[in-house]
Scaffold this motif. Structure first.
Motif, PDB file in Angstrom:
ATOM      1  N   ALA A  70       0.900  -1.217  -0.099  1.00 32.60           N
ATOM      2  CA  ALA A  70       0.055   0.015   0.044  1.00 32.60           C
ATOM      3  C   ALA A  70       0.773   1.237   0.002  1.00 32.60           C
ATOM      4  O   ALA A  70       1.975   1.288   0.692  1.00 32.60           O
ATOM      5  N   LEU A  71       0.537   2.453  -0.610  1.00 32.39           N
ATOM      6  CA  LEU A  71       1.133   3.502  -0.784  1.00 32.39           C
ATOM      7  C   LEU A  71       0.722   4.314   0.500  1.00 32.39           C
ATOM      8  O   LEU A  71      -0.471   4.055   1.152  1.00 32.39           O
ATOM      9  N   PRO A  72       1.331   5.491   1.100  1.00 32.44           N
ATOM     10  CA  PRO A  72       0.802   6.259   2.046  1.00 32.44           C
ATOM     11  C   PRO A  72      -0.675   6.521   2.239  1.00 32.44           C
ATOM     12  O   PRO A  72      -1.205   6.867   3.182  1.00 32.44           O
ATOM     13  N   ASP A  73      -1.486   6.665   1.056  1.00 33.02           N
ATOM     14  CA  ASP A  73      -2.715   7.162   1.110  1.00 33.02           C
ATOM     15  C   ASP A  73      -3.701   5.664   1.018  1.00 33.02           C
ATOM     16  O   ASP A  73      -4.813   6.243   1.044  1.00 33.02           O
ATOM     17  N   GLY A  74      -2.954   4.659   1.152  1.00 29.99           N
ATOM     18  CA  GLY A  74      -3.798   3.527   1.311  1.00 29.99           C
ATOM     19  C   GLY A  74      -4.192   2.686   0.164  1.00 29.99           C
ATOM     20  O   GLY A  74      -4.659   1.858   0.021  1.00 29.99           O
ATOM     21  N   SER A  75      -3.887   3.367  -0.979  1.00 28.96           N
ATOM     22  CA  SER A  75      -4.238   2.710  -2.478  1.00 28.96           C
ATOM     23  C   SER A  75      -3.001   1.575  -2.784  1.00 28.96           C
ATOM     24  O   SER A  75      -2.043   1.774  -2.091  1.00 28.96           O
ATOM     25  N   PRO A  76      -3.117   0.835  -3.517  1.00 25.03           N
ATOM     26  CA  PRO A  76      -2.258  -0.250  -3.886  1.00 25.03           C
ATOM     27  C   PRO A  76      -1.121   0.379  -4.684  1.00 25.03           C
ATOM     28  O   PRO A  76      -1.208   1.076  -5.641  1.00 25.03           O
ATOM     29  N   ASN A  77       0.018  -0.169  -4.015  1.00 26.40           N
ATOM     30  CA  ASN A  77       1.502   0.178  -4.755  1.00 26.40           C
ATOM     31  C   ASN A  77       1.463  -0.357  -6.159  1.00 26.40           C
ATOM     32  O   ASN A  77       1.757  -1.831  -5.995  1.00 26.40           O
ATOM     33  N   PRO A  78       1.583   0.175  -7.349  1.00 24.70           N
ATOM     34  CA  PRO A  78       1.503  -0.805  -8.332  1.00 24.70           C
ATOM     35  C   PRO A  78       2.971  -1.466  -9.022  1.00 24.70           C
ATOM     36  O   PRO A  78       2.779  -2.247  -9.561  1.00 24.70           O
ATOM     37  N   GLU A  79       3.912  -0.928  -7.841  1.00 24.15           N
ATOM     38  CA  GLU A  79       5.316  -1.375  -8.277  1.00 24.15           C
ATOM     39  C   GLU A  79       5.393  -2.719  -7.341  1.00 24.15           C
ATOM     40  O   GLU A  79       6.424  -3.477  -7.706  1.00 24.15           O
ATOM     41  N   PHE A  80       4.654  -3.047  -6.325  1.00 24.86           N
ATOM     42  CA  PHE A  80       4.832  -4.118  -5.531  1.00 24.86           C
ATOM     43  C   PHE A  80       4.480  -5.337  -6.287  1.00 24.86           C
ATOM     44  O   PHE A  80       3.439  -5.552  -6.942  1.00 24.86           O
TER      45      PHE A  80
END
Length: 208
Positions: free
Chosen positions: A48-58
Motif C-alpha cells: 500500500a502507498l501512504p494514502d492506502g491505495s495499492p502500490n502498483p510497483e509491488f
C-alpha cells in the motif's frame, strides 16, 4: 492442513534481503487467531502507498503475478520475531513455497507446521532465479527437488518427518492422532507383558 506433493507455478520475486516477519505481516494485525483473511495483510506496508491505495510497483499487486504460488526471495527470509501469523498470512495469500538461499530457523519451523514449504538452495541458484521473475518452476516434495524449465533440477534439504507431514497433509498433532491404533496396540502389548511377568512362578521370580 492441505497436503503438498507437487507444485508447478510461476514465481513472484522479492529481491530484498532480511525480509522479517514484521514486513511479512505487521504486528498491528496480530490481534486474531483466525487464519482465514490474513492474506490481505501480507506485506501490507509494501503493498500500500501512504494514502492506502495499492502500490502498483509491488510484485503481488502486479496482474502478471496473479495466481502465482512460489516466492523467490533474497537471503535470510523470515528473520525477526517468532509469529505463526507470518506463514498463515502467506498461505492465505496463495503462497505454497518460499525459495531463498537462507530462511530463518523459527520461520522455517512455523512454515512446515502449517503446510508452507521453505526451500533453501545454493545462493548462486537463487541469484539466477531472482533475475528471472515469473519463471515457472516444478517442485516435487517426494524427491525434494526443484526443476527449471530448461530441465535442470536441484535438490533441497527436508527432514523425513516434515516431508511425511507435507505429503499427508497433517501437522505434528495430526500425525500423532493417525497413529492412535498403533499406540493402543503397543500399550496393550506392554500391559500383557507386564501381567505375564507378574504371574510368573516364584522360582522364576527368584531366578531373576
Amino acid at each position: 492442513m492441505e497436503s503438498i506433493r507437487t507444485l508447478v507455478s510461476r514465481t513472484v520475486v522479492l529481491r530484498e534481503r532480511n525480509i522479517d516477519t514484521d514486513q511479512i505481516i505487521p504486528a498491528r494485525f496480530l490481534t486474531t487467531t483466525e487464519r482465514k483473511g490474513l492474506g490481505k495483510y501480507a506485506f501490507h506496508d509494501w503493498r500500500a502507498l501512504p494514502d492506502g491505495s495499492p502500490n502498483p510497483e509491488f510484485p503481488f499487486n502486479r496482474p502478471e503475478n496473479a495466481g502465482a504460488h512460489i516466492i523467490v526471495a533474497g537471503r535470510n527470509f523470515g528473520c525477526g520475531s517468532s509469529r505463526e501469523h507470518a506463514p498463515w498470512a502467506l498461505l492465505d495469500l496463495g503462497v505454497r513455497a518460499v525459495i531463498s538461499s537462507e530462511i530463518a530457523d523459527i520461520f522455517r519451523s512455523n512454515a512446515l507446521k502449517n503446510g508452507l514449504l521453505p526451500i533453501v538452495l545454493d545462493e548462486a541458484i537463487v541469484d539466477g532465479l531472482l533475475e528471472q521473475p515469473g519463471i515457472e518452476l516444478a517442485i516435487d516434495v517426494a524427491t525434494r527437488s526443484v526443476t527449471l524449465p530448461d530441465g535442470r533440477s536441484f535438490q533441497f534439504p527436508l527432514d523425513s518427518f516434515a516431508q511425511t507431514c507435507l505429503l499427508e497433509g497433517v501437522d505434528q498433532l495430526g500425525y500423532l492422532l493417525k497413529q492412535t491404533d498403533a499406540i493402543a496396540a503397543y500399550e496393550q502389548s506392554r500391559f500383557a507383558q507386564a501381567n505375564a511377568q507378574n504371574n510368573a512362578t516364584p522360582e522364576l521370580q527368584h531366578a531373576r
